[in-house]
Design a protein around this motif. Sequence first.
Motif, PDB file in Angstrom:
ATOM      1  N   GLU A  50       0.822  -1.212   0.000  1.00 29.36           N
ATOM      2  CA  GLU A  50       0.000   0.000   0.000  1.00 29.36           C
ATOM      3  C   GLU A  50       0.859   1.267   0.000  1.00 29.36           C
ATOM      4  OE1 GLU A  50       0.672  -1.753   2.581  1.00 29.36           O
ATOM      5  OE2 GLU A  50       0.740  -0.523   4.397  1.00 29.36           O
ATOM      6  N   ARG A  51       2.160   1.112   0.190  1.00 32.36           N
ATOM      7  CA  ARG A  51       3.064   2.279   0.147  1.00 32.36           C
ATOM      8  C   ARG A  51       3.892   2.279  -1.137  1.00 32.36           C
ATOM      9  NH1 ARG A  51       3.288   5.147   4.450  1.00 32.36           N
ATOM     10  NH2 ARG A  51       1.975   4.428   6.149  1.00 32.36           N
ATOM     11  N   THR A  52       3.479   1.481  -2.090  1.00 32.92           N
ATOM     12  CA  THR A  52       4.248   1.324  -3.321  1.00 32.92           C
ATOM     13  C   THR A  52       3.308   1.577  -4.511  1.00 32.92           C
ATOM     14  OG1 THR A  52       5.376  -0.455  -2.134  1.00 32.92           O
ATOM     15  CG2 THR A  52       5.832  -0.255  -4.489  1.00 32.92           C
ATOM     16  N   ILE A  53       3.690   2.498  -5.370  1.00 33.39           N
ATOM     17  CA  ILE A  53       2.850   2.868  -6.519  1.00 33.39           C
ATOM     18  C   ILE A  53       3.704   2.777  -7.785  1.00 33.39           C
ATOM     19  CG2 ILE A  53       1.481   4.731  -7.570  1.00 33.39           C
ATOM     20  CD1 ILE A  53       0.513   3.938  -4.819  1.00 33.39           C
ATOM     21  N   ALA A  54       3.159   2.181  -8.822  1.00 32.03           N
ATOM     22  CA  ALA A  54       3.943   2.046 -10.049  1.00 32.03           C
ATOM     23  C   ALA A  54       3.227   2.650 -11.251  1.00 32.03           C
ATOM     24  CB  ALA A  54       4.223   0.566 -10.311  1.00 32.03           C
ATOM     25  N   THR A  55       4.008   3.136 -12.196  1.00 34.89           N
ATOM     26  CA  THR A  55       3.452   3.618 -13.467  1.00 34.89           C
ATOM     27  C   THR A  55       4.523   3.491 -14.538  1.00 34.89           C
ATOM     28  OG1 THR A  55       2.155   5.405 -14.486  1.00 34.89           O
ATOM     29  CG2 THR A  55       4.134   6.067 -13.321  1.00 34.89           C
ATOM     30  N   PRO A  56       4.146   3.168 -15.775  1.00 38.87           N
ATOM     31  CA  PRO A  56       5.131   3.207 -16.855  1.00 38.87           C
ATOM     32  C   PRO A  56       5.208   4.639 -17.378  1.00 38.87           C
ATOM     33  CG  PRO A  56       3.074   2.296 -17.680  1.00 38.87           C
ATOM     34  CD  PRO A  56       2.830   2.668 -16.253  1.00 38.87           C
ATOM     35  N   ASP A  57       6.401   5.163 -17.568  1.00 46.52           N
ATOM     36  CA  ASP A  57       6.515   6.528 -18.090  1.00 46.52           C
ATOM     37  C   ASP A  57       7.679   6.716 -19.059  1.00 46.52           C
ATOM     38  OD1 ASP A  57       8.477   6.352 -16.125  1.00 46.52           O
ATOM     39  OD2 ASP A  57       7.769   8.020 -14.918  1.00 46.52           O
ATOM     40  N   HIS A  58       8.816   6.125 -18.765  1.00 44.40           N
ATOM     41  CA  HIS A  58      10.005   6.434 -19.563  1.00 44.40           C
ATOM     42  C   HIS A  58       9.915   5.959 -21.006  1.00 44.40           C
ATOM     43  CE1 HIS A  58      11.595   7.475 -15.692  1.00 44.40           C
ATOM     44  NE2 HIS A  58      12.741   7.840 -16.203  1.00 44.40           N
ATOM     45  N   ASN A  59       9.326   4.782 -21.175  1.00 46.85           N
ATOM     46  CA  ASN A  59       9.318   4.131 -22.480  1.00 46.85           C
ATOM     47  C   ASN A  59       8.072   4.350 -23.295  1.00 46.85           C
ATOM     48  OD1 ASN A  59      11.475   2.475 -23.155  1.00 46.85           O
ATOM     49  ND2 ASN A  59      11.011   1.143 -21.445  1.00 46.85           N
ATOM     50  N   GLY A 102       1.438  -7.655  -6.126  1.00 47.03           N
ATOM     51  CA  GLY A 102       0.323  -6.919  -5.524  1.00 47.03           C
ATOM     52  C   GLY A 102       0.543  -5.421  -5.422  1.00 47.03           C
ATOM     53  N   VAL A 103       1.262  -4.836  -6.384  1.00 45.85           N
ATOM     54  CA  VAL A 103       1.550  -3.400  -6.341  1.00 45.85           C
ATOM     55  C   VAL A 103       0.547  -2.654  -7.244  1.00 45.85           C
ATOM     56  CG1 VAL A 103       3.254  -1.657  -7.003  1.00 45.85           C
ATOM     57  CG2 VAL A 103       3.991  -3.763  -5.867  1.00 45.85           C
ATOM     58  N   THR A 104       0.033  -1.523  -6.751  1.00 49.41           N
ATOM     59  CA  THR A 104      -0.896  -0.708  -7.538  1.00 49.41           C
ATOM     60  C   THR A 104      -0.188  -0.140  -8.766  1.00 49.41           C
ATOM     61  OG1 THR A 104      -1.919  -0.036  -5.502  1.00 49.41           O
ATOM     62  CG2 THR A 104      -2.437   1.301  -7.438  1.00 49.41           C
ATOM     63  N   LEU A 105      -0.823  -0.266  -9.914  1.00 52.45           N
ATOM     64  CA  LEU A 105      -0.217   0.207 -11.158  1.00 52.45           C
ATOM     65  C   LEU A 105      -1.175   1.158 -11.862  1.00 52.45           C
ATOM     66  CD1 LEU A 105       1.990  -0.190 -13.467  1.00 52.45           C
ATOM     67  CD2 LEU A 105       0.474  -1.956 -14.357  1.00 52.45           C
ATOM     68  N   PHE A 106      -0.676   2.332 -12.235  1.00 57.89           N
ATOM     69  CA  PHE A 106      -1.454   3.229 -13.091  1.00 57.89           C
ATOM     70  C   PHE A 106      -0.964   3.006 -14.504  1.00 57.89           C
ATOM     71  CE2 PHE A 106      -1.685   6.230  -9.232  1.00 57.89           C
ATOM     72  CZ  PHE A 106      -2.780   5.536  -8.738  1.00 57.89           C
ATOM     73  N   ASP A 107      -1.698   2.180 -15.227  1.00 58.49           N
ATOM     74  CA  ASP A 107      -1.207   1.704 -16.518  1.00 58.49           C
ATOM     75  C   ASP A 107      -1.598   2.655 -17.653  1.00 58.49           C
ATOM     76  OD1 ASP A 107       0.024   0.043 -18.305  1.00 58.49           O
ATOM     77  OD2 ASP A 107      -1.136  -1.742 -17.776  1.00 58.49           O
ATOM     78  N   ILE A 108      -1.013   2.405 -18.815  1.00 60.67           N
ATOM     79  CA  ILE A 108      -1.387   3.137 -20.023  1.00 60.67           C
ATOM     80  C   ILE A 108      -2.901   3.008 -20.196  1.00 60.67           C
ATOM     81  CG2 ILE A 108      -1.142   3.175 -22.538  1.00 60.67           C
ATOM     82  CD1 ILE A 108       1.659   2.070 -22.168  1.00 60.67           C
ATOM     83  N   GLY A 109      -3.560   4.128 -20.468  1.00 55.65           N
ATOM     84  CA  GLY A 109      -5.018   4.080 -20.621  1.00 55.65           C
ATOM     85  C   GLY A 109      -5.724   4.596 -19.372  1.00 55.65           C
ATOM     86  N   ASP A 110      -5.039   4.561 -18.224  1.00 57.75           N
ATOM     87  CA  ASP A 110      -5.590   5.110 -16.987  1.00 57.75           C
ATOM     88  C   ASP A 110      -5.249   6.601 -16.984  1.00 57.75           C
ATOM     89  OD1 ASP A 110      -5.908   5.943 -14.263  1.00 57.75           O
ATOM     90  OD2 ASP A 110      -5.604   3.886 -13.594  1.00 57.75           O
ATOM     91  N   VAL A 111      -6.212   7.455 -16.646  1.00 64.91           N
ATOM     92  CA  VAL A 111      -5.948   8.893 -16.681  1.00 64.91           C
ATOM     93  C   VAL A 111      -4.882   9.264 -15.645  1.00 64.91           C
ATOM     94  CG1 VAL A 111      -7.747   9.560 -15.035  1.00 64.91           C
ATOM     95  CG2 VAL A 111      -7.080  11.162 -16.843  1.00 64.91           C
ATOM     96  N   ARG A 112      -4.677   8.382 -14.666  1.00 63.05           N
ATOM     97  CA  ARG A 112      -3.669   8.662 -13.643  1.00 63.05           C
ATOM     98  C   ARG A 112      -2.256   8.280 -14.074  1.00 63.05           C
ATOM     99  NH1 ARG A 112      -6.765   5.404  -9.103  1.00 63.05           N
ATOM    100  NH2 ARG A 112      -6.880   4.077 -10.941  1.00 63.05           N
ATOM    101  N   GLN A 113      -2.114   7.666 -15.251  1.00 66.35           N
ATOM    102  CA  GLN A 113      -0.768   7.351 -15.755  1.00 66.35           C
ATOM    103  C   GLN A 113      -0.046   8.659 -16.079  1.00 66.35           C
ATOM    104  OE1 GLN A 113       0.086   7.685 -19.389  1.00 66.35           O
ATOM    105  NE2 GLN A 113       2.212   7.129 -18.987  1.00 66.35           N
ATOM    106  N   GLY A 114       1.261   8.641 -15.912  1.00 63.41           N
ATOM    107  CA  GLY A 114       2.036   9.825 -16.263  1.00 63.41           C
ATOM    108  C   GLY A 114       3.421   9.724 -15.684  1.00 63.41           C
ATOM    109  N   ILE A 115       4.165  10.819 -15.793  1.00 62.05           N
ATOM    110  CA  ILE A 115       5.512  10.814 -15.241  1.00 62.05           C
ATOM    111  C   ILE A 115       5.383  10.661 -13.724  1.00 62.05           C
ATOM    112  CG2 ILE A 115       7.694  12.045 -15.038  1.00 62.05           C
ATOM    113  CD1 ILE A 115       6.836  13.723 -17.470  1.00 62.05           C
TER     114      ILE A 115
END
Lengths: 463, 197
Positions: free
Chosen positions: A51-60, A90-103
């Motif tokens: 719950e203290r770990t958040i992931a998102t793809p951004d660089h690529n 079990g890490v939360t991911l803001f993936d491509i397509g989610d408005v919360r994705q970003g840098i």
Amino acid sequence: MLEKIWDEHVVQAPADGPTILYIDLHLVHEVTSPQAFEGLRLAGRSVRRTERTIATPDHNVPTTDRSLPIADPISRKQIETLRANCSEFGVTLFDIGDVRQGIVHVIGPENGYTQPGMTIVCGDSHTATHGAFGSLAFGIGTSEVEHVLATQTLRQFKPKTFELNVDGELPRGVTAKDMILYLIGSLGTAGGTGYVLEYTGECVRAMTMEERMTVCNMSIEAGARAGMIAPDQTTFDYLRGLPQVPTAFDEAVERWKQLPSDPGAVYDRSNSYQGKDIAPQVTWGTNPGQVRSIDDQIPSPGDFSDATEQKSTSNALEYMDLKAGTPIHDIPIQRVFIGSCTNARIEDLRAAASVVRGHRVNSDVNAMVVPGSGKVKRQAEEEGLDRIFKESGFDWREAGCSMCLAMNPDKLAPGERCASTSNRNFEGRQGKGGRTHLVSPAMAAAAAVAGHFVDIRGWNFSE
Amino acid sequence: MQKFTVHSGIVATLDRANVDTDQIIPKQFLKRIERTGFGQFLFYDWRFQDDGTTPNPDFELNHPQVEGASILVARQNFGSGSSREHAVWALDDYGFRAVIAPSFADIFFNNCFKNGLLPIVLPEAQVEQIFQRAAEHAPYTLTVDLENHLVRDEDGLKLSFEVDASRRHNLLHGLDDIAQTLQHEEKISQYEAARSW
Ligand code: SF4
């Protein structure tokens, strides 16, 4: 302030080694995490605090049509690996397509994950951005990413503190970006090594949160791992109502009010500056400390007394294909990039849009805007900024790091010269052989219209 | 992690300040999801000509005298910029065991210790001395002795360096940080229980 945050987070402080420091928030992206997750898997370990770990793809991520598969198979694999790791651990991911994705450094603050008094890390050197809220936030390597995933702590030596006080007011047209470039120019790229920079003074207090993030973001460019600004009413007003802030918000504010350094607190070092001395800045070399004012000229190696500096200057001039003595105004550009974790928030896009409104991008220039997150993009579109950009000839893209480091298809061709709102002008950073000049969003926008650098202080804004 | 006790090897010099991790390992090679195989891309843009395969004869690491070098000597603020640990993996995979410079960027410096690569800080004048000796006696060999905190050559050069005791201990014994921290698991749980977020 550093002292207070540090002391709150000490799990154990052995006499003869680094402190074990608790980490409140861990941000993860696709480039610096695969080997860390692999390490966990090999050792049979789990993520201690999902719950203290958040992931998102951004660089690529591509910034063009998101409905298409990612063309580069290796980029695609890295993003798929992040997806698989997040679901396995079990890490939360803001993936491509989610408005919360970003840098990653844009989405942490805008969703309220970033809060005063926290310890925040990410396998990325621009984690310093989050220090704008009065948190201790710094970049770490992949082995440390694995360490935090497994233990929610880090082994750290306590850094020293360095106060940068900027008093007075910034002249009209001079932005947070100009201020931080100016400070880096004065400190040099290693001037802050071993320190946490704390920005103080009237200029800093007058800044919005987004401006403060721009300042803290580039602390690493002066060699400091972290930069911070004491939280105040501006901070609390920004945070109120964001999705992830504490539900007992007023109580939290009372706690946060205790964070700023006590009056008379001593720093290991202090420097003072006057806002009125700062002009719009343009980097001319291959590190962010090689920077001058817009009304200045390209320096020559002979301007420096130190032999290493002379050599760096001549290397930089050669790489940048610039002649000593050339007025910065006269440097023509072919590309403009408005984006990155330094300058791709809504206020940055508004500033750039107000410059280009009613103008056309110069016919020799190819210009693009890459919003910092899906939310920034949506907001900009609601305000009609996308139309202003498109009508004047800018490309309007999807959120990501994009040409800040050119890991996706957005890159400079060899020899191309770019006015960029990002944070690094290293050789090849925006594409092999590409030449980067770091500037503020307004300066980048004006350069796009003029085809060369211009002093934004004399710009003809049209309504 | 591999241990580091005493190492002798050929010295390669890189006469540049502020060498950033973007130069050490350019971003197009960060897409691998393994820790290995980065050595072939070390200093890629400097090491190879525009075709990406022909070695650039002017680049210091391509000089025949430094073939097989395992100790790199550079100028101040080595490893600045991006946090990418890939820079350390690339140096290590190429065959370097130690890097000597007047100063290092923080994150890079930390990353080295996690991978058994020893970063050594020496005063600028001493680094200059190594540069000169390396220029005069190529191939030039140095011995890095972590047990005794010494860098020495065969002609009587003897330079002592400092290294944090806990880091030294971990390198000498090849210890993994995570396993060590997990020995304090109970403390972490106590801390978590005591914090009222
Ligand atoms: S925008 Fe640039 S500096 Fe910021 S996280 Fe992305 S690549 Fe790094």
